[in-house]
Every structure is written in C-alpha cells, then in structure tokens.
Design an enzyme around this catalytic site. Sequence first.
Site, mmCIF file in Angstrom:
data_model
loop_
_atom_site.group_PDB
_atom_site.id
_atom_site.type_symbol
_atom_site.label_atom_id
_atom_site.label_comp_id
_atom_site.label_asym_id
_atom_site.label_seq_id
_atom_site.Cartn_x
_atom_site.Cartn_y
_atom_site.Cartn_z
ATOM 1 N N ARG A 1 -7.386 3.892 -0.625
ATOM 2 C CA ARG A 1 -6.869 2.619 -0.178
ATOM 3 C C ARG A 1 -5.277 2.289 -0.714
ATOM 4 O O ARG A 1 -4.297 2.520 0.095
ATOM 5 C CB ARG A 1 -7.531 1.372 -0.314
ATOM 6 C CG ARG A 1 -6.674 -0.023 0.358
ATOM 7 C CD ARG A 1 -7.671 -0.882 0.288
ATOM 8 N NE ARG A 1 -7.170 -2.226 1.110
ATOM 9 C CZ ARG A 1 -6.135 -3.028 0.466
ATOM 10 N NH1 ARG A 1 -6.112 -2.847 -0.814
ATOM 11 N NH2 ARG A 1 -5.872 -4.049 1.269
ATOM 12 N N GLU B 1 -11.440 -0.123 -7.914
ATOM 13 C CA GLU B 1 -12.204 1.066 -8.246
ATOM 14 C C GLU B 1 -11.593 1.599 -9.531
ATOM 15 O O GLU B 1 -10.227 1.658 -9.392
ATOM 16 C CB GLU B 1 -12.439 1.898 -6.939
ATOM 17 C CG GLU B 1 -13.074 1.029 -6.097
ATOM 18 C CD GLU B 1 -13.379 2.157 -4.735
ATOM 19 O OE1 GLU B 1 -13.807 1.706 -3.828
ATOM 20 O OE2 GLU B 1 -12.872 3.273 -4.902
ATOM 21 N N GLY C 1 -8.921 -2.363 -4.162
ATOM 22 C CA GLY C 1 -9.622 -2.852 -3.080
ATOM 23 C C GLY C 1 -9.041 -3.615 -2.022
ATOM 24 O O GLY C 1 -7.783 -4.143 -2.301
ATOM 25 N N HIS D 1 0.898 -1.357 -0.119
ATOM 26 C CA HIS D 1 0.110 -0.029 0.047
ATOM 27 C C HIS D 1 0.974 1.431 -0.105
ATOM 28 O O HIS D 1 0.792 2.280 0.708
ATOM 29 C CB HIS D 1 -0.805 0.018 1.089
ATOM 30 C CG HIS D 1 -1.800 -1.169 1.372
ATOM 31 N ND1 HIS D 1 -2.909 -1.100 2.304
ATOM 32 C CD2 HIS D 1 -1.956 -2.322 0.850
ATOM 33 C CE1 HIS D 1 -3.402 -2.362 1.995
ATOM 34 N NE2 HIS D 1 -2.948 -3.112 1.022
ATOM 35 N N TYR E 1 -13.445 9.315 -0.755
ATOM 36 C CA TYR E 1 -13.527 8.314 -1.578
ATOM 37 C C TYR E 1 -13.787 7.012 -0.774
ATOM 38 O O TYR E 1 -14.140 5.792 -1.019
ATOM 39 C CB TYR E 1 -12.487 7.997 -2.578
ATOM 40 C CG TYR E 1 -12.473 9.187 -3.664
ATOM 41 C CD1 TYR E 1 -13.382 9.015 -4.964
ATOM 42 C CD2 TYR E 1 -12.287 10.353 -3.560
ATOM 43 C CE1 TYR E 1 -13.801 9.722 -5.828
ATOM 44 C CE2 TYR E 1 -12.241 11.197 -4.299
ATOM 45 C CZ TYR E 1 -12.994 10.866 -5.489
ATOM 46 O OH TYR E 1 -13.509 11.993 -6.328
#
Length: 373
Positions: free
Chosen positions: A227, A252, A246, A166, A262
């Site tokens: 994310r 997305e 996701g 991430h 968001y």
Amino acid sequence: MRPRNATTAARLLAAASALSLAAACSGEGGEEPGGGAPPSAEDGDPAPEQLDAGTPETVVTGLEVPWGIAHLPDGSALVSERGGEIVRLAANGDTSSVGEVEGVDATGEGGLLGLALDPAFPNEPYVYAYLTTDADNRVVRMEYGADGDLGEPEVLVEGIPSAGNHNGGRIAFGPDGFLYVATGDGGRPGLAQDRDSLGGKILRVDRDGEPAEDNPFDSPVLSYGHRNVQGLAWDGEGNLYATEFGQDRLDEVNLIEPGANYGWPEVEGPGGGEEYTDPLVTWEPDEASPSGAAVAGGSLWVAGLAGERLWEIPLEGDGELGEPVAHLTGEYGRLRTVLPAPGGGGLWVATSNLDGRGDPAEGDDRILHVPLE
C-alpha cells in the site's frame, strides 16, 4: 553554501564530535501489536529490557520536515527537507545548504523524500534521491562535489505513480549493492497488484536505474501488493524488512522475499490466503503509522508518525521478530526517520511535526541522538 542556524546545545556538540570519529486513513496520519503474533525464538538477541533506548539528546533543531538522512565519511550528514533542499549537518551541529533539487512538488505527502549515498562513496561521489514531481515520483542521482555542492539531477527511475498521499519514498542500497526503492500505490489501490506498474512495490535496480538481472519479473519489481512502504532495513543475515501503512485496520512490518505478493488491496494484515505473504508484525494505525526503519543493537527500530513513538522489535534470527516495545511515546511528536548513529552506539531519529499533521514544538523539526543502553 548558504549558512543556516546552528541550534545544537553546547553540551551536545562534544557528543556529536565524538560520534564523527567512527497518518489518517492512512496516509501518514497507530502499544500492543495487532493481529500478527510474533513467533518465539530459540536463540534470541538481548531482550528489550536488557537493550533499552536511553534519554535522547538533540543533535540539531530548526529543520523543515526532514525525510532522508545519509551519513558522510567525515562524520557529517546530508539531510533532505521535503520542500526540496538538501542540508549538510556538520559533526558539531552546524547546518548549511548544499543545494535545492529542481522540479520537486511538495504537495500533500510528496516532495524530496529518501536519500542514499553510492556504496563506493567518495570514489563514486553520488547522492541518490527519491522525489515527487508534478507528473510522477522518480529516483535521481546527483554528483556531490568536492566543494560540497550538488550537480544536476540525472533521472534513473521515473513513472512511479504519485498523488497527494501514498508516495512511498524510502531508498537504500542493500548488502548486495543494488538500490532498493519503496513506492506507494499513489492512491490507486489496484496498481499494487499490477506487476506492470511501479506503484505499490519494492523495486530493485542497479546504480544506473536498470533492473537487477535476477529480479523475479524481468522488471524493476522485486515484490508487490504494497500500500505505502516508507521503511527498509536489513539485518546481519541479509533479511530485508519493510514497514507499510495500512488503511484503517493494520499497519505492517513485512519480511521481503523476491516475487512475493503482500496482499494489498485484497487483504490488509494477515489471513488473506496462501497466495499472499502475511506480515511479521501488525499494529493499529494510531499506534504506529510506520515510516523509517533501522537495525541496531539486535533489534529492528521503527519510527511512528501517528503513533508518535519509536518501536523496538527484537531480532530473533532466521527472519523472525519478537514482541514490539514502544519508546518515547508522545515525547517528541511524529517520528519519520530512524538510522544508526555515526560511529554506532545509538540511533538518530528525525521528527516530522512540520508536515501539516503534527503539533510542532519550539525548535521543530529536529534530529535526536538516542543512545542504546
């Protein structure tokens, strides 16, 4: 400059020269869109069956986890390899090193990630890069010398949360001349809703790393509740689209508006309520795990990692998107980056099969030229 192996087939060198004239729970590791039904259009661009992705040709092989690509005015390109090296790819397919960026920590999904050229290049001969260190993610600027070597990195933005996954990492200059920076939540979901954190955001800064004066929160933050964003692309109307990983339900594509929330981690996909902005398109993670994004030929193109496919999403005007269509499914493995080919007429697509999650083929990683027919 250190020579590298040139592996482009001879029959493709002419094509490259012609062009020069002009994840698991979802780090990164999935045909039909998920819960977001795309709206219809009144005046649409050509339908997918009219504008198709043709047979790919190999531009270069033997790269080490390519991530960012920036076209140079002479028809060559700079390519970042996640381990920390920046490679120059000549129009004839030859490669050479222009330098290794100091301080890169390529643990997990981190490393040397996105690249961008100064909008005034070569008058302002600067290369911008997003990288992971042992302390954070950051954006740096380096001079690209006339001799083809890189200068020392100058830190422009620091303190972006980092982790084994991430990390976000895509950077791009928008049509307004500002630098947009896609970040991830650094494995700490709550940071995405914290507007004082740079994690889980899209940032908008000037060439020196200072916040744009009209940003919504008097900070670098343009939008939040993300994310892990790894793709940024603008259409001809100036609409910004961002791809987002996701967790275990829905990946997305979002239309980015200043100040919008968001949803992550409060909501994944659509339906979170009026305070959150719903995505335009969703997929299950094993269909996509969307990384790079580009606009070309009337469509938004999205590179899928776990999905191992290139998604084409027609642009229908006014920030609306049509029904996604998959190309190259399973043919080249994990796809990391997509951008318009130099000179137009197609796309460049980079694989990411050496990133520890792929099944490398002989010659991986590679960049492909995908013609648009």
